[in-house]
Motif scaffolding. Structure first.
Motif, PDB file in Angstrom:
ATOM      1  N   ILE A  49       0.889  -1.770   0.408  1.00 17.98           N
ATOM      2  CA  ILE A  49      -0.102   0.052   0.429  1.00 17.98           C
ATOM      3  C   ILE A  49       1.249   1.581  -0.134  1.00 17.98           C
ATOM      4  O   ILE A  49       0.749   2.164  -0.855  1.00 17.98           O
ATOM      5  CB  ILE A  49      -1.288  -0.177   0.886  1.00 17.98           C
ATOM      6  N   HIS A  50       1.737   1.445   0.650  1.00 23.84           N
ATOM      7  CA  HIS A  50       3.066   2.457   0.843  1.00 23.84           C
ATOM      8  C   HIS A  50       3.682   2.243  -0.699  1.00 23.84           C
ATOM      9  O   HIS A  50       3.459   4.234  -0.559  1.00 23.84           O
ATOM     10  CB  HIS A  50       3.577   2.277   2.553  1.00 23.84           C
ATOM     11  N   ILE A  51       4.177   1.556  -1.270  1.00 23.91           N
ATOM     12  CA  ILE A  51       4.014   1.783  -2.444  1.00 23.91           C
ATOM     13  C   ILE A  51       3.934   2.353  -3.646  1.00 23.91           C
ATOM     14  O   ILE A  51       3.959   2.783  -4.389  1.00 23.91           O
ATOM     15  CB  ILE A  51       4.635   0.387  -3.077  1.00 23.91           C
ATOM     16  N   GLY A  52       1.980   1.480  -3.087  1.00 21.82           N
ATOM     17  CA  GLY A  52       1.084   1.886  -4.329  1.00 21.82           C
ATOM     18  C   GLY A  52       0.809   3.306  -4.116  1.00 21.82           C
ATOM     19  O   GLY A  52       0.590   3.928  -5.165  1.00 21.82           O
ATOM     20  N   PHE A  53       0.561   4.351  -3.488  1.00 21.43           N
ATOM     21  CA  PHE A  53       0.388   5.778  -2.910  1.00 21.43           C
ATOM     22  C   PHE A  53       1.746   6.753  -3.573  1.00 21.43           C
ATOM     23  O   PHE A  53       1.398   7.150  -3.551  1.00 21.43           O
ATOM     24  CB  PHE A  53       0.297   6.449  -1.687  1.00 21.43           C
ATOM     25  N   THR A  54       2.812   6.037  -2.946  1.00 22.38           N
ATOM     26  CA  THR A  54       4.510   6.741  -3.501  1.00 22.38           C
ATOM     27  C   THR A  54       3.859   6.418  -4.961  1.00 22.38           C
ATOM     28  O   THR A  54       4.713   8.060  -5.359  1.00 22.38           O
ATOM     29  CB  THR A  54       5.886   5.562  -2.820  1.00 22.38           C
ATOM     30  N   ILE A 152      -3.849  16.685  14.944  1.00 22.56           N
ATOM     31  CA  ILE A 152      -2.370  17.240  15.589  1.00 22.56           C
ATOM     32  C   ILE A 152      -1.844  15.793  14.346  1.00 22.56           C
ATOM     33  O   ILE A 152      -0.577  16.842  13.623  1.00 22.56           O
ATOM     34  CB  ILE A 152      -2.183  16.677  16.406  1.00 22.56           C
ATOM     35  N   ASP A 153      -2.221  15.068  14.033  1.00 24.49           N
ATOM     36  CA  ASP A 153      -1.583  14.020  13.498  1.00 24.49           C
ATOM     37  C   ASP A 153      -1.121  14.593  11.541  1.00 24.49           C
ATOM     38  O   ASP A 153      -0.152  14.117  10.797  1.00 24.49           O
ATOM     39  CB  ASP A 153      -2.438  12.773  13.566  1.00 24.49           C
ATOM     40  N   GLN A 154      -2.447  14.841  11.416  1.00 25.16           N
ATOM     41  CA  GLN A 154      -2.660  15.457  10.201  1.00 25.16           C
ATOM     42  C   GLN A 154      -1.932  16.792  10.234  1.00 25.16           C
ATOM     43  O   GLN A 154      -1.257  17.213   8.809  1.00 25.16           O
ATOM     44  CB  GLN A 154      -4.111  15.716   9.219  1.00 25.16           C
ATOM     45  N   VAL A 155      -1.725  17.521  10.672  1.00 26.81           N
ATOM     46  CA  VAL A 155      -1.173  18.449  11.040  1.00 26.81           C
ATOM     47  C   VAL A 155       0.104  18.365  10.386  1.00 26.81           C
ATOM     48  O   VAL A 155       1.022  19.058  10.371  1.00 26.81           O
ATOM     49  CB  VAL A 155      -1.813  19.659  12.039  1.00 26.81           C
ATOM     50  N   ILE A 156       0.700  17.906  11.454  1.00 26.33           N
ATOM     51  CA  ILE A 156       2.444  17.406  11.889  1.00 26.33           C
ATOM     52  C   ILE A 156       2.570  16.309  10.059  1.00 26.33           C
ATOM     53  O   ILE A 156       3.883  16.645   9.754  1.00 26.33           O
ATOM     54  CB  ILE A 156       2.890  16.359  12.765  1.00 26.33           C
ATOM     55  N   GLY A 157       1.619  15.420   9.627  1.00 26.70           N
ATOM     56  CA  GLY A 157       2.024  15.108   8.369  1.00 26.70           C
ATOM     57  C   GLY A 157       1.843  15.744   7.296  1.00 26.70           C
ATOM     58  O   GLY A 157       2.969  15.006   6.725  1.00 26.70           O
ATOM     59  N   VAL A 188       9.367  11.332  -0.189  1.00 25.21           N
ATOM     60  CA  VAL A 188       8.839  11.937   1.179  1.00 25.21           C
ATOM     61  C   VAL A 188       7.657  11.118   1.541  1.00 25.21           C
ATOM     62  O   VAL A 188       7.494  10.751   3.013  1.00 25.21           O
ATOM     63  CB  VAL A 188       8.634  12.827   1.410  1.00 25.21           C
ATOM     64  N   ILE A 189       6.584  11.117   0.739  1.00 28.38           N
ATOM     65  CA  ILE A 189       5.605   9.912   0.935  1.00 28.38           C
ATOM     66  C   ILE A 189       6.319   8.734   1.713  1.00 28.38           C
ATOM     67  O   ILE A 189       5.535   7.934   2.253  1.00 28.38           O
ATOM     68  CB  ILE A 189       4.518  10.304  -0.242  1.00 28.38           C
ATOM     69  N   LEU A 190       7.177   8.134   1.038  1.00 25.89           N
ATOM     70  CA  LEU A 190       6.943   6.541   1.102  1.00 25.89           C
ATOM     71  C   LEU A 190       7.854   6.806   3.491  1.00 25.89           C
ATOM     72  O   LEU A 190       7.374   5.734   3.918  1.00 25.89           O
ATOM     73  CB  LEU A 190       8.077   6.059   0.542  1.00 25.89           C
ATOM     74  N   GLY A 191       8.833   8.003   3.421  1.00 26.49           N
ATOM     75  CA  GLY A 191       8.971   8.042   4.166  1.00 26.49           C
ATOM     76  C   GLY A 191       7.322   8.316   5.382  1.00 26.49           C
ATOM     77  O   GLY A 191       7.954   7.831   6.654  1.00 26.49           O
ATOM     78  N   ILE A 192       6.732   9.211   5.243  1.00 27.05           N
ATOM     79  CA  ILE A 192       5.927   9.548   5.574  1.00 27.05           C
ATOM     80  C   ILE A 192       5.216   8.413   6.169  1.00 27.05           C
ATOM     81  O   ILE A 192       4.509   8.452   7.644  1.00 27.05           O
ATOM     82  CB  ILE A 192       4.376  10.431   5.234  1.00 27.05           C
ATOM     83  N   SER A 193       4.382   7.155   4.936  1.00 30.03           N
ATOM     84  CA  SER A 193       3.602   5.942   5.070  1.00 30.03           C
ATOM     85  C   SER A 193       4.412   4.639   6.597  1.00 30.03           C
ATOM     86  O   SER A 193       3.938   4.055   7.360  1.00 30.03           O
ATOM     87  CB  SER A 193       3.743   5.944   4.160  1.00 30.03           C
ATOM     88  N   VAL A 194       5.858   4.618   6.398  1.00 36.78           N
ATOM     89  CA  VAL A 194       5.831   4.184   7.486  1.00 36.78           C
ATOM     90  C   VAL A 194       6.734   4.645   8.467  1.00 36.78           C
ATOM     91  O   VAL A 194       6.956   3.441   9.334  1.00 36.78           O
ATOM     92  CB  VAL A 194       7.933   3.359   6.346  1.00 36.78           C
ATOM     93  N   SER A 195       5.944   5.435   8.873  1.00 37.49           N
ATOM     94  CA  SER A 195       6.489   6.100  10.241  1.00 37.49           C
ATOM     95  C   SER A 195       5.411   6.813  10.687  1.00 37.49           C
ATOM     96  O   SER A 195       5.233   6.688  12.057  1.00 37.49           O
ATOM     97  CB  SER A 195       7.909   7.306   9.835  1.00 37.49           C
ATOM     98  N   GLY A 197       1.610   6.163  10.022  1.00 35.25           N
ATOM     99  CA  GLY A 197       0.478   5.901   9.294  1.00 35.25           C
ATOM    100  C   GLY A 197       0.066   4.799  10.458  1.00 35.25           C
ATOM    101  O   GLY A 197      -1.030   4.505   9.994  1.00 35.25           O
ATOM    102  N   MET A 198       0.195   5.057  11.728  1.00 34.36           N
ATOM    103  CA  MET A 198      -0.517   4.013  12.036  1.00 34.36           C
ATOM    104  C   MET A 198      -1.910   4.689  12.422  1.00 34.36           C
ATOM    105  O   MET A 198      -2.554   3.629  12.999  1.00 34.36           O
ATOM    106  CB  MET A 198       0.150   4.341  13.494  1.00 34.36           C
ATOM    107  N   ASN A 199      -1.670   6.410  13.220  1.00 32.91           N
ATOM    108  CA  ASN A 199      -3.138   6.477  13.330  1.00 32.91           C
ATOM    109  C   ASN A 199      -4.469   6.386  13.032  1.00 32.91           C
ATOM    110  O   ASN A 199      -5.255   5.826  13.511  1.00 32.91           O
ATOM    111  CB  ASN A 199      -3.020   8.477  13.756  1.00 32.91           C
ATOM    112  N   CYS A 200      -4.660   7.271  11.669  1.00 36.45           N
ATOM    113  CA  CYS A 200      -4.948   6.936  10.814  1.00 36.45           C
ATOM    114  C   CYS A 200      -4.934   7.180   9.317  1.00 36.45           C
ATOM    115  O   CYS A 200      -5.606   6.866   8.402  1.00 36.45           O
ATOM    116  CB  CYS A 200      -6.381   8.539  10.819  1.00 36.45           C
ATOM    117  N   GLY A 201      -3.975   6.243   9.040  1.00 41.07           N
ATOM    118  CA  GLY A 201      -3.232   6.202   7.346  1.00 41.07           C
ATOM    119  C   GLY A 201      -2.549   7.075   6.697  1.00 41.07           C
ATOM    120  O   GLY A 201      -2.575   6.969   5.381  1.00 41.07           O
ATOM    121  N   TYR A 202      -2.139   8.271   6.868  1.00 43.39           N
ATOM    122  CA  TYR A 202      -1.463   9.565   6.415  1.00 43.39           C
ATOM    123  C   TYR A 202      -2.358   9.680   5.054  1.00 43.39           C
ATOM    124  O   TYR A 202      -1.510   9.944   4.121  1.00 43.39           O
ATOM    125  CB  TYR A 202      -0.037   8.827   6.134  1.00 43.39           C
TER     126      TYR A 202
END
Length: 294
Positions: A49-54, A152-157, A188-195, A197-202
């Motif tokens: 999924i991370h690769i798909g969005f990247t 907060i998750d969305q603001v930071i991400g 950048v999206i790949l980095g965000i997704s693996v770090s 993404g736990m809360n709500c899927g970035y």
């Protein structure tokens, strides 16, 4: 034929570019989620999924970047308006194109996997439950996540996304080589997704989240897509917009504001050359005086 069909006004070209680029982003991204969920994880997992969005973002920027800048995200477009890099009257046009592109991308995924959806759900499309499929198209919070935590998750991400995009495209910083910017933004999206993404899927993108959510509302999932999780839907819309502005302001104040101007450099160089010439002249005079004295 090209002369007769080609659009003359630049804003129409930019509209189509943002539409198609966002369509590509959602088709690859949500398509990767659909393949994972509908195959019950036999043909996919979190990493795919991370690769798909990247890949979707990277290809979407390649599709639209040379025409509109490849924003594909209202939060990015708003940040560019704040920094004066996008005219404010273009902002609503970009946003409409992005939402329509995301809606169309979601429709494309649903059409592509329609038979699989019917087989997986037995024709009952739901947001919650063991056979839930609403999360294929839009984000929903984890059970542990509060409204404030999600915001907060969305603001930071999104702030990190915009900040990194500005760094990649900053010609006065290291930047990325011409033509490689989409690849760097995808990473950048790949980095965000693996770090993050736990809360709500970035989601990080109001168009990417709300466009497909609207599609699910009219395609059979109903208004539950908005009411679930205490009306969560507005968090991935408002949060990224605030995050985009925050990331843009932080990068501008800490990095871009302090770039030396090219004119200052060019003015300094002649002054330095004049000083060097004066030093050479004075040294020659000293040598001449020493010779005459001897």
């Amino acid at each position: 034929m090209k002369q007769h069909c080609a659009l003359k006004h630049g804003i129409f070209k930019e509209f189509l570019a943002e539409f198609l680029g966002t369509f590509v982003l959602v088709l690859f991204g949500c398509g990767s989620v659909a393949q994972t969920v509908l195959s019950r994880n036999t043909l996919g997992e979190s990493l795919t999924i991370h690769i798909g969005f990247t890949t979707g973002l990277m290809m979407g920027v390649y599709v639209a970047g040379g025409v509109s800048g490849g924003h594909l995200n209202p939060a990015v477009s708003l940040a560019m308006v704040i920094l004066g890099k996008l005219k404010i009257w273009k902002f609503p046009i970009y946003v409409i194109a992005q939402f329509l592109g995301a809606f169309a991308g979601a429709a494309g995924v649903f059409g592509l996997y329609y038979d699989a959806f019917m087989d997986f759900t037995s024709g009952i499309l739901s947001v919650t439950g063991i056979n839930a499929t609403g999360h294929i198209f839009a984000s929903y919070p984890g059970r542990h996540l509060t409204v404030l935590g999600g915001f907060i998750d969305q603001v930071i991400g999104t702030g990190m996304l915009v900040l990194c995009i500005l760094a990649i495209t900053d010609s006065k910083n290291i930047g990325a080589p011409k033509g490689v910017e989409p690849l760097a933004i995808g990473l950048v999206i790949l980095g965000i997704s693996v770090s993050m993404g736990m809360n709500c899927g970035y989601p990080l993108n109001p168009a990417r989240d709300l466009g497909p959510r609207l599609f699910t509302a009219v395609a059979g999932w109903g208004m539950e897509v908005f009411s679930t999780a205490e009306y969560w839907w507005w968090i991935p819309v408002a949060g990224p917009l605030i995050g985009g502005i925050t990331g843009a302001v932080v990068y501008f104040l800490l990095i871009e504001l302090h770039h030396s101007n090219h004119t200052e450099k060019t003015n300094q160089e002649p002054e330095e050359e004049e000083e060097d010439e004066e030093e050479e002249d004075s040294s020659l005079k000293d040598k001449y005086e020493m010779i005459t004295m001897s």
